[in-house]
Design a protein around this motif. Structure first.
Motif, PDB file in Angstrom:
ATOM      1  N   PHE A  84       0.838  -1.185   0.000  1.00  0.00           N
ATOM      2  CA  PHE A  84       0.000   0.000   0.000  1.00  0.00           C
ATOM      3  C   PHE A  84       0.881   1.245   0.000  1.00  0.00           C
ATOM      4  CE2 PHE A  84      -2.533  -3.423   1.593  1.00  0.00           C
ATOM      5  CZ  PHE A  84      -3.785  -3.200   1.041  1.00  0.00           C
ATOM      6  N   ALA A  85       0.322   2.359  -0.396  1.00  0.00           N
ATOM      7  CA  ALA A  85       1.069   3.610  -0.478  1.00  0.00           C
ATOM      8  C   ALA A  85       1.678   3.954   0.879  1.00  0.00           C
ATOM      9  CB  ALA A  85       0.155   4.734  -0.936  1.00  0.00           C
ATOM     10  N   ASN A  86       2.926   4.423   0.838  1.00  0.00           N
ATOM     11  CA  ASN A  86       3.657   4.859   2.039  1.00  0.00           C
ATOM     12  C   ASN A  86       3.765   3.763   3.097  1.00  0.00           C
ATOM     13  OD1 ASN A  86       3.827   7.470   0.884  1.00  0.00           O
ATOM     14  ND2 ASN A  86       1.769   7.923   1.658  1.00  0.00           N
ATOM     15  N   ASP A  87       3.855   2.508   2.664  1.00  0.00           N
ATOM     16  CA  ASP A  87       3.930   1.381   3.598  1.00  0.00           C
ATOM     17  C   ASP A  87       4.738   0.270   2.933  1.00  0.00           C
ATOM     18  OD1 ASP A  87       3.560  -0.571   5.504  1.00  0.00           O
ATOM     19  OD2 ASP A  87       1.374  -0.471   5.491  1.00  0.00           O
ATOM     20  N   ASP A  88       5.869  -0.115   3.542  1.00  0.00           N
ATOM     21  CA  ASP A  88       6.723  -1.155   2.963  1.00  0.00           C
ATOM     22  C   ASP A  88       6.315  -2.561   3.393  1.00  0.00           C
ATOM     23  OD1 ASP A  88       8.277   0.663   1.587  1.00  0.00           O
ATOM     24  OD2 ASP A  88       9.694   0.925   3.255  1.00  0.00           O
ATOM     25  N   THR A  89       5.342  -2.698   4.273  1.00  0.00           N
ATOM     26  CA  THR A  89       4.898  -4.006   4.751  1.00  0.00           C
ATOM     27  C   THR A  89       4.198  -4.752   3.624  1.00  0.00           C
ATOM     28  OG1 THR A  89       4.562  -3.005   6.920  1.00  0.00           O
ATOM     29  CG2 THR A  89       3.557  -5.158   6.552  1.00  0.00           C
ATOM     30  N   LEU A  90       4.390  -6.062   3.571  1.00  0.00           N
ATOM     31  CA  LEU A  90       3.726  -6.907   2.574  1.00  0.00           C
ATOM     32  C   LEU A  90       2.513  -7.564   3.221  1.00  0.00           C
ATOM     33  CD1 LEU A  90       6.890  -8.557   0.998  1.00  0.00           C
ATOM     34  CD2 LEU A  90       5.584  -6.613   0.152  1.00  0.00           C
ATOM     35  N   TYR A  91       1.344  -7.414   2.562  1.00  0.00           N
ATOM     36  CA  TYR A  91       0.079  -7.880   3.124  1.00  0.00           C
ATOM     37  C   TYR A  91      -0.515  -9.011   2.288  1.00  0.00           C
ATOM     38  CZ  TYR A  91       0.301  -3.656   5.918  1.00  0.00           C
ATOM     39  OH  TYR A  91       0.694  -2.682   6.802  1.00  0.00           O
ATOM     40  N   CYS A  92      -1.278  -9.870   2.959  1.00  0.00           N
ATOM     41  CA  CYS A  92      -1.925 -11.011   2.315  1.00  0.00           C
ATOM     42  C   CYS A  92      -3.017 -10.534   1.347  1.00  0.00           C
ATOM     43  CB  CYS A  92      -2.535 -11.922   3.374  1.00  0.00           C
ATOM     44  SG  CYS A  92      -3.461 -13.314   2.684  1.00  0.00           S
ATOM     45  N   PRO A  93      -2.927 -10.927   0.064  1.00  0.00           N
ATOM     46  CA  PRO A  93      -3.949 -10.511  -0.894  1.00  0.00           C
ATOM     47  C   PRO A  93      -5.296 -11.208  -0.662  1.00  0.00           C
ATOM     48  CG  PRO A  93      -2.368 -11.959  -1.942  1.00  0.00           C
ATOM     49  CD  PRO A  93      -1.846 -11.674  -0.567  1.00  0.00           C
ATOM     50  N   HIS A  94      -5.269 -12.410  -0.109  1.00  0.00           N
ATOM     51  CA  HIS A  94      -6.515 -13.146   0.137  1.00  0.00           C
ATOM     52  C   HIS A  94      -7.335 -12.472   1.239  1.00  0.00           C
ATOM     53  CE1 HIS A  94      -5.129 -16.318  -2.501  1.00  0.00           C
ATOM     54  NE2 HIS A  94      -3.975 -16.291  -1.864  1.00  0.00           N
ATOM     55  N   CYS A  95      -6.668 -12.091   2.326  1.00  0.00           N
ATOM     56  CA  CYS A  95      -7.373 -11.415   3.428  1.00  0.00           C
ATOM     57  C   CYS A  95      -7.908 -10.058   2.962  1.00  0.00           C
ATOM     58  CB  CYS A  95      -6.446 -11.227   4.628  1.00  0.00           C
ATOM     59  SG  CYS A  95      -6.035 -12.771   5.480  1.00  0.00           S
ATOM     60  N   TRP A  96      -7.121  -9.358   2.146  1.00  0.00           N
ATOM     61  CA  TRP A  96      -7.564  -8.044   1.669  1.00  0.00           C
ATOM     62  C   TRP A  96      -8.727  -8.182   0.693  1.00  0.00           C
ATOM     63  CZ3 TRP A  96      -7.400  -3.205   2.970  1.00  0.00           C
ATOM     64  CH2 TRP A  96      -7.844  -2.252   2.059  1.00  0.00           C
ATOM     65  N   ASP A  97      -8.635  -9.101  -0.256  1.00  0.00           N
ATOM     66  CA  ASP A  97      -9.680  -9.249  -1.263  1.00  0.00           C
ATOM     67  C   ASP A  97     -10.994  -9.739  -0.658  1.00  0.00           C
ATOM     68  OD1 ASP A  97      -7.942  -8.377  -3.217  1.00  0.00           O
ATOM     69  OD2 ASP A  97      -7.427 -10.391  -3.913  1.00  0.00           O
ATOM     70  N   ARG A  98     -10.912 -10.605   0.345  1.00  0.00           N
ATOM     71  CA  ARG A  98     -12.121 -11.146   0.967  1.00  0.00           C
ATOM     72  C   ARG A  98     -12.752 -10.194   1.970  1.00  0.00           C
ATOM     73  NH1 ARG A  98     -10.088 -16.138   3.318  1.00  0.00           N
ATOM     74  NH2 ARG A  98      -8.711 -16.660   1.646  1.00  0.00           N
ATOM     75  N   ASN A  99     -11.928  -9.629   2.877  1.00  0.00           N
ATOM     76  CA  ASN A  99     -12.466  -8.889   4.020  1.00  0.00           C
ATOM     77  C   ASN A  99     -11.986  -7.455   4.133  1.00  0.00           C
ATOM     78  OD1 ASN A  99     -13.572 -11.373   4.839  1.00  0.00           O
ATOM     79  ND2 ASN A  99     -11.670 -11.914   5.846  1.00  0.00           N
ATOM     80  N   LYS A 100     -11.159  -7.016   3.184  1.00  0.00           N
ATOM     81  CA  LYS A 100     -10.539  -5.686   3.259  1.00  0.00           C
ATOM     82  C   LYS A 100      -9.769  -5.535   4.567  1.00  0.00           C
ATOM     83  CE  LYS A 100     -12.087  -3.956  -0.599  1.00  0.00           C
ATOM     84  NZ  LYS A 100     -11.280  -4.180  -1.759  1.00  0.00           N
TER      85      LYS A 100
END
Length: 125
Positions: A84-100
């Protein structure tokens, strides 16, 4: 009186009207007047509920925007994860796509990560 109670009363009046085929026109007219009143009350209740829902939606939007995560969308993908913008952390696409939900992934190797929330293995290509 709430909309549900008013609807139940309106349905009871409709049943009376159905049975009013055997009664005089005056009784039938009284039933129809009562039904008209109940339906007008239901309309008012529904409008009040609609205004309340609209207010809650606006408040929800305002709260999401104030916490900084409202309408945010991923800007890049790395090692199969969202960034995400201004954030170097890598996030799970499944959790984001399902539940934001932003669920930070854990590094296994340079090309493999795993989501601690949903246990999805992620890898870069």
């Amino acid at each position: 009186m709430n909309a549900e109670t008013r609807l139940e009363r309106a349905m009871a009046i409709v049943e009376e009207v159905r049975q009013a085929g055997q009664v005089d026109a005056e009784t039938r007219a009284q039933c129809l007047d009562a039904l008209d009143g109940e339906l007008a009350g239901v309309r008012g209740e529904v409008e009040a509920l609609r205004r309340e829902v609209d207010g809650l939606k606006a408040e929800n939007r305002r709260l999401r925007q104030s916490r900084g995560g409202g309408e945010e969308e991923p800007v890049a993908t790395r090692v199969g994860c969202y960034q995400f913008a201004n954030d170097d952390t890598l996030y799970c696409p499944h959790c984001w796509d399902r539940n934001k939900q932003k669920s930070a992934t854990t590094r296994i190797t340079a090309r493999h990560r795993v989501c601690p929330a949903c246990s999805t293995p992620l890898s870069g290509r």
